[in-house]
Design a protein around this motif. Sequence first.
Motif, mmCIF file in Angstrom:
data_model
loop_
_atom_site.group_PDB
_atom_site.id
_atom_site.type_symbol
_atom_site.label_atom_id
_atom_site.label_comp_id
_atom_site.label_asym_id
_atom_site.label_seq_id
_atom_site.Cartn_x
_atom_site.Cartn_y
_atom_site.Cartn_z
ATOM 1 N N GLU A 175 29.080 36.714 19.550
ATOM 2 C CA GLU A 175 27.638 36.982 19.609
ATOM 3 C C GLU A 175 27.259 37.614 20.942
ATOM 4 O O GLU A 175 26.438 38.535 20.998
ATOM 5 C CB GLU A 175 26.863 35.686 19.398
ATOM 6 N N ALA A 176 27.859 37.122 22.013
ATOM 7 C CA ALA A 176 27.539 37.667 23.341
ATOM 8 C C ALA A 176 28.020 39.114 23.474
ATOM 9 O O ALA A 176 27.356 39.943 24.112
ATOM 10 C CB ALA A 176 28.169 36.796 24.424
ATOM 11 N N LEU A 177 29.169 39.417 22.880
ATOM 12 C CA LEU A 177 29.711 40.789 22.961
ATOM 13 C C LEU A 177 28.985 41.740 22.027
ATOM 14 O O LEU A 177 28.903 42.949 22.287
ATOM 15 C CB LEU A 177 31.208 40.770 22.629
ATOM 16 N N ASP A 178 28.495 41.218 20.909
ATOM 17 C CA ASP A 178 27.676 41.993 19.977
ATOM 18 C C ASP A 178 28.360 43.290 19.530
ATOM 19 O O ASP A 178 27.725 44.350 19.446
ATOM 20 C CB ASP A 178 26.318 42.299 20.623
ATOM 21 N N GLY A 179 29.679 43.205 19.274
ATOM 22 C CA GLY A 179 30.399 44.364 18.751
ATOM 23 C C GLY A 179 30.616 45.489 19.740
ATOM 24 O O GLY A 179 30.953 46.608 19.340
ATOM 25 N N ASP A 180 30.445 45.223 21.017
ATOM 26 C CA ASP A 180 30.572 46.249 22.054
ATOM 27 C C ASP A 180 31.995 46.252 22.609
ATOM 28 O O ASP A 180 32.353 45.391 23.422
ATOM 29 C CB ASP A 180 29.564 45.965 23.171
ATOM 30 N N LEU A 181 32.787 47.215 22.178
ATOM 31 C CA LEU A 181 34.188 47.265 22.592
ATOM 32 C C LEU A 181 34.321 47.488 24.091
ATOM 33 O O LEU A 181 35.168 46.869 24.747
ATOM 34 C CB LEU A 181 34.920 48.381 21.833
ATOM 35 N N GLN A 182 33.502 48.358 24.668
ATOM 36 C CA GLN A 182 33.585 48.617 26.103
ATOM 37 C C GLN A 182 33.259 47.363 26.911
ATOM 38 O O GLN A 182 33.878 47.099 27.940
ATOM 39 C CB GLN A 182 32.634 49.759 26.491
ATOM 40 N N ARG A 183 32.332 46.589 26.429
ATOM 41 C CA ARG A 183 31.996 45.342 27.109
ATOM 42 C C ARG A 183 33.172 44.370 27.043
ATOM 43 O O ARG A 183 33.455 43.657 28.009
ATOM 44 C CB ARG A 183 30.746 44.723 26.471
ATOM 45 N N PHE A 184 33.834 44.341 25.906
ATOM 46 C CA PHE A 184 35.015 43.479 25.777
ATOM 47 C C PHE A 184 36.113 43.932 26.736
ATOM 48 O O PHE A 184 36.764 43.100 27.381
ATOM 49 C CB PHE A 184 35.546 43.495 24.345
ATOM 50 N N LEU A 185 36.326 45.231 26.844
ATOM 51 C CA LEU A 185 37.369 45.741 27.736
ATOM 52 C C LEU A 185 37.052 45.409 29.189
ATOM 53 O O LEU A 185 37.953 45.076 29.967
ATOM 54 C CB LEU A 185 37.533 47.251 27.542
ATOM 55 N N ARG A 186 35.781 45.505 29.552
ATOM 56 C CA ARG A 186 35.384 45.123 30.914
ATOM 57 C C ARG A 186 35.614 43.628 31.140
ATOM 58 O O ARG A 186 36.047 43.205 32.218
ATOM 59 C CB ARG A 186 33.918 45.485 31.167
ATOM 60 N N LEU A 187 35.330 42.840 30.118
ATOM 61 C CA LEU A 187 35.552 41.395 30.213
ATOM 62 C C LEU A 187 37.032 41.098 30.405
ATOM 63 O O LEU A 187 37.409 40.247 31.225
ATOM 64 C CB LEU A 187 35.042 40.718 28.939
ATOM 65 N N ASP A 188 37.872 41.795 29.676
ATOM 66 C CA ASP A 188 39.320 41.614 29.805
ATOM 67 C C ASP A 188 39.783 41.908 31.229
ATOM 68 O O ASP A 188 40.647 41.231 31.773
ATOM 69 C CB ASP A 188 40.039 42.536 28.814
ATOM 70 N N VAL A 189 39.187 42.936 31.844
ATOM 71 C CA VAL A 189 39.522 43.273 33.233
ATOM 72 C C VAL A 189 39.028 42.179 34.184
ATOM 73 O O VAL A 189 39.732 41.774 35.113
ATOM 74 C CB VAL A 189 38.912 44.632 33.625
ATOM 75 N N GLN A 190 37.830 41.675 33.936
ATOM 76 C CA GLN A 190 37.274 40.612 34.776
ATOM 77 C C GLN A 190 38.154 39.366 34.765
ATOM 78 O O GLN A 190 38.328 38.693 35.781
ATOM 79 C CB GLN A 190 35.872 40.231 34.292
ATOM 80 N N LEU A 191 38.725 39.068 33.604
ATOM 81 C CA LEU A 191 39.548 37.870 33.467
ATOM 82 C C LEU A 191 40.936 38.064 34.045
ATOM 83 O O LEU A 191 41.701 37.122 34.179
ATOM 84 C CB LEU A 191 39.667 37.486 31.983
ATOM 85 N N LYS A 192 41.252 39.318 34.358
ATOM 86 C CA LYS A 192 42.531 39.688 34.971
ATOM 87 C C LYS A 192 43.700 39.301 34.073
ATOM 88 O O LYS A 192 43.734 39.674 32.908
ATOM 89 C CB LYS A 192 42.629 39.108 36.374
ATOM 90 N N GLU A 193 44.669 38.544 34.595
ATOM 91 C CA GLU A 193 45.900 38.308 33.838
ATOM 92 C C GLU A 193 45.776 37.114 32.896
ATOM 93 O O GLU A 193 46.536 36.159 32.953
ATOM 94 C CB GLU A 193 47.068 38.112 34.807
ATOM 95 N N THR A 194 44.823 37.172 31.999
ATOM 96 C CA THR A 194 44.662 36.117 31.004
ATOM 97 C C THR A 194 45.104 36.630 29.644
ATOM 98 O O THR A 194 45.432 37.801 29.485
ATOM 99 C CB THR A 194 43.194 35.659 30.934
ATOM 100 N N GLN A 195 45.088 35.749 28.676
ATOM 101 C CA GLN A 195 45.571 36.082 27.341
ATOM 102 C C GLN A 195 44.436 36.091 26.323
ATOM 103 O O GLN A 195 44.613 35.663 25.188
ATOM 104 C CB GLN A 195 46.653 35.077 26.924
#
Length: 251
Positions: A59-79
């Motif tokens: 719900e927070a991402l709301d289908g935004d792929l770019q936002r998800f990719l930025r989140l993945d970068v923020q989390l760094k080396e997570t899974q």
Amino acid sequence: MSRPLSGEGAEPVDPLPIASALLELDRELFSSDEDLEDDAPPELEGLQRLAALASQLAEALDGDLQRFLRLDVQLKETQLSELLFELPLRLSDAGAVDSALAIARAFAFIAPDSLHGDEALILARAGRREEALLLVSSNLERAKDIPSAEAKAGDVYRALGEADSAEAYYRRSLAESHTSLERSEALTRLVGLLCEVGRERDASDLLQLEEKRLLARRPSPVVRDAPKVGRNDPCPCGSGKKYKKCHGAGG
């Protein structure tokens, strides 16, 4: 009344704390190899808690792929990606079909071919054959990653117990593969299926053919027509001079 999570006028929800909580819960519940304590939640309960957090994240991402990719970068080396891709089938294995389908659909914007394929597989495992095959057909029509979509189609037919159709899709996936990873995954599926139905000889022949294919693609070693002449060796012309003082003088 709660405030809407998205839409005009709504304050955007930061997905980072939700994603961090999701990863922490997964580590807390499932990362240890030790036996669970008597008062620990059962696996299904833990998975449902993960699913609830994952739904909040979607719900927070709301289908935004770019936002998800930025989140993945923020989390760094997570899974995070790995967890989200695995969660639908983990829920399915635990019998939580509706939750499994909901999570697969909620995150399909990240990897459509993979997660739509998992959605069809979940339906097949639940015995919902017609729905599963209808989705397989739709997935194949809109697929961008053809090898992945065909592999997932094979998984669906395999789950339905239709080995011939599963084999056909696995072989198509292998033929359409363009990378070594795609070929490896397709080959693993196909060999596993052949062994599963008692065709170990066919599986062995397939592996031998793949080994020959890989050997044929290796570059041939450089073979010199004559031994290399050292700079201090006698010149091959027979002059008696060192090579560096004769025909090798310009080298």
